[in-house]
Write an enzyme that holds these catalytic residues in place. Structure first.
Site, PDB file in Angstrom:
ATOM      1  N   LYS A 186       0.825  -1.208   0.000  1.00 33.53           N
ATOM      2  CA  LYS A 186       0.000   0.000   0.000  1.00 33.53           C
ATOM      3  C   LYS A 186       0.865   1.268   0.000  1.00 33.53           C
ATOM      4  O   LYS A 186       2.043   1.222   0.352  1.00 33.53           O
ATOM      5  CB  LYS A 186      -0.933  -0.007   1.215  1.00 33.53           C
TER       6      LYS A 186
HETATM    7  C1  PLP Z   1      -5.151  -4.429   0.835  1.00 32.25           C
HETATM    8  C2  PLP Z   1      -6.615  -4.336   0.882  1.00 32.25           C
HETATM    9  C3  PLP Z   1      -7.362  -4.746   1.991  1.00 32.25           C
HETATM   10  C4  PLP Z   1      -6.779  -5.541   3.118  1.00 32.25           C
HETATM   11  O1  PLP Z   1      -5.705  -5.037   3.742  1.00 32.25           O
HETATM   12  P1  PLP Z   1      -4.652  -5.965   4.530  1.00 32.25           P
HETATM   13  O2  PLP Z   1      -3.939  -4.967   5.356  1.00 32.25           O
HETATM   14  O3  PLP Z   1      -3.786  -6.615   3.504  1.00 32.25           O
HETATM   15  O4  PLP Z   1      -5.425  -6.927   5.339  1.00 32.25           O
HETATM   16  C5  PLP Z   1      -8.718  -4.504   2.017  1.00 32.25           C
HETATM   17  N1  PLP Z   1      -9.338  -3.929   0.966  1.00 32.25           N
HETATM   18  C6  PLP Z   1      -8.668  -3.556  -0.136  1.00 32.25           C
HETATM   19  C7  PLP Z   1      -9.418  -2.888  -1.251  1.00 32.25           C
HETATM   20  C8  PLP Z   1      -7.297  -3.768  -0.234  1.00 32.25           C
HETATM   21  O5  PLP Z   1      -6.642  -3.408  -1.343  1.00 32.25           O
END
Ligand code: PLP
Length: 400
Positions: A186
């Site tokens: 992210k």
């Molecule tokens: C990455 C992501 C998540 C989950 O996040 P994690 O920290 O990996 O559990 C949820 N929703 C979306 C749209 C994502 O891209």
């Protein structure tokens, strides 16, 4: 994307503060920690950045969704509406609380189509989760208006759009609450981690207690203090080391987005030379996080031909119709109801009767759009010769 590209002295300094105290846990150890409360400080800074009253840190973006849904009171017997183009985590969390995911089409924002949302709302709809996919805004003002008329809470899955906004109002702050992920890919990262923002103090208190085994945070908001407990909880506590990294990464978020925008603009300009190509619809270009560069071709054959040229040049784009993690017809474990649980839960009732069945053909509008959309992830740092190569390849593709 992602924030680890700019990992540096600032993150190390914040981590060192924690190592110097030896307190890795966000609660208690008041004397030993010498005033160092990194997770709490990260929450305060994050809420301030987003312009909301409260923020709750948790272990992941998926945990953030589960904690938020639970605090909103969602459970078995409820339906939760989200879009058919998202990361699997969004509907995993819905199933995890025992509710049933209902999927809408996406429109040219590549996010929830408000017109289709209207068709999917039933008396059982307990929450609506629009996702700001690939860094850009869902039509959140329209969605919140539809939900408000019917008294349905909106949870914005903002995992992919931290730092985004619409005319200055941060994504995640339009709905009842908004969730974020700081996983490894992210825009800002803490390795693993998540956050929930809200202006509702009672909702925040419920989330705060739930993610800490139900410990009473009443006399000491955001931290322990009481001896009672109002309800059962679970453990989704963020570590001090993650809070420390989050503080350093948050301070870099705006500059990361600015860098991404420059690269995205150059790529998009070259992509738009391809005849019949349109940019994804962006509701407020100023508030876009430019984490991805998305362009929509006139049909799937053209998209395939263009991507062939890009692949030959060594810079193939993502076509999410071919990717199994983000698009409804490719979620074979959801469609097949695959689960390690012997009774078949959550797809079957105890006793084995199937309670959820999905039709892979249910979202034709999304299938058409996604098949002709090509996507480049946009790094924070891109070497100039790489960018040149990609722009040249796009211009070459325009000529075929
Ligand atoms: C990455 C992501 C998540 C989950 O996040 P994690 O920290 O990996 O559990 C949820 N929703 C979306 C749209 C994502 O891209």
């Amino acid at each position: 994307m992602p924030g680890f590209e700019v990992f540096g002295a600032e993150e190390k300094k914040e981590i060192q503060d924690v190592l110097d105290t030896g307190v890795l846990f966000r609660y208690e150890f008041a004397e030993q920690r010498k005033g160092v409360y990194k997770v709490r400080e990260f929450e305060e800074q994050y809420a301030k950045y987003c312009g909301t009253g409260f923020a709750q840190a948790v272990t992941s973006g998926t945990a953030a969704l589960k904690v938020a849904l639970t605090a909103l009171g969602v459970g078995p017997g409820d339906e939760v509406i989200t879009q058919g183009f998202t990361f699997v985590a969004t509907w995993e969390a819905i199933l995890e609380v025992g509710a049933i995911p209902v999927f809408t089409e996406v429109d040219e924002t590549l996010n929830m189509d408000p017109a289709d949302l209207l068709k999917k709302i039933t008396a059982k709809t307990a929450c609506i989760i629009p996702v700001h996919m690939l860094g850009s805004q869902a039509d959140i003002v329209a969605i919140v208006a539809i939900a408000a008329e019917r008294n349905i809470p909106v949870l914005e899955d903002t995992a992919q759009a931290a730092g985004g906004h619409i005319r200055g109002k941060r994504l995640g702050s339009f709905g009842t609450c908004g969730t974020f992920s700081f996983d490894a890919v992210k825009t800002m990262t803490t390795g693993e981690g998540g956050m929930i923002i809200t202006n509702d103090q009672e909702l925040w208190r419920t989330m705060s207690e739930y993610q800490d085994h139900g410990h009473d945070h009443k006399v000491n908001p955001g931290a322990r203090g009481g001896e009672g407990r109002r309800f059962i909880g679970f453990n989704f506590r963020m570590m001090e080391l993650q809070g420390a990294i989050g503080l350093a990464q948050l301070a870099k978020l705006d500059s990361m987005i600015d860098a991404q925008k420059k690269t995205r603009d150059a790529l998009l300009e070259a992509a738009l030379t391809i005849p019949g190509t349109r940019a994804r619809k962006v509701i407020d270009p100023e508030g876009d996080t430019a984490t991805f560069c998305c362009f929509i071709l006139s049909d799937r054959d053209q998209a395939a031909k263009v991507n062939e040229v890009l692949r030959e040049a060594g810079c193939g784009a993502i076509n999410f119709a071919e990717n199994t993690w983000h698009f409804y017809p490719r979620w074979e474990h959801l469609l097949n109801g695959s689960t390690p649980v012997k009774s078949g839960w959550p797809f079957a009732e105890p006793g084995g009767k199937r309670r959820i069945v999905y039709d892979p053909e249910a979202l034709p509008q999304s299938a058409d759009l996604i098949a002709r959309t090509l996507v480049f992830p946009v790094p924070v740092k891109m070497a100039n010769d790489r960018l040149q190569l990609m722009c040249e390849a796009l211009k070459k593709a325009a000529a075929v």
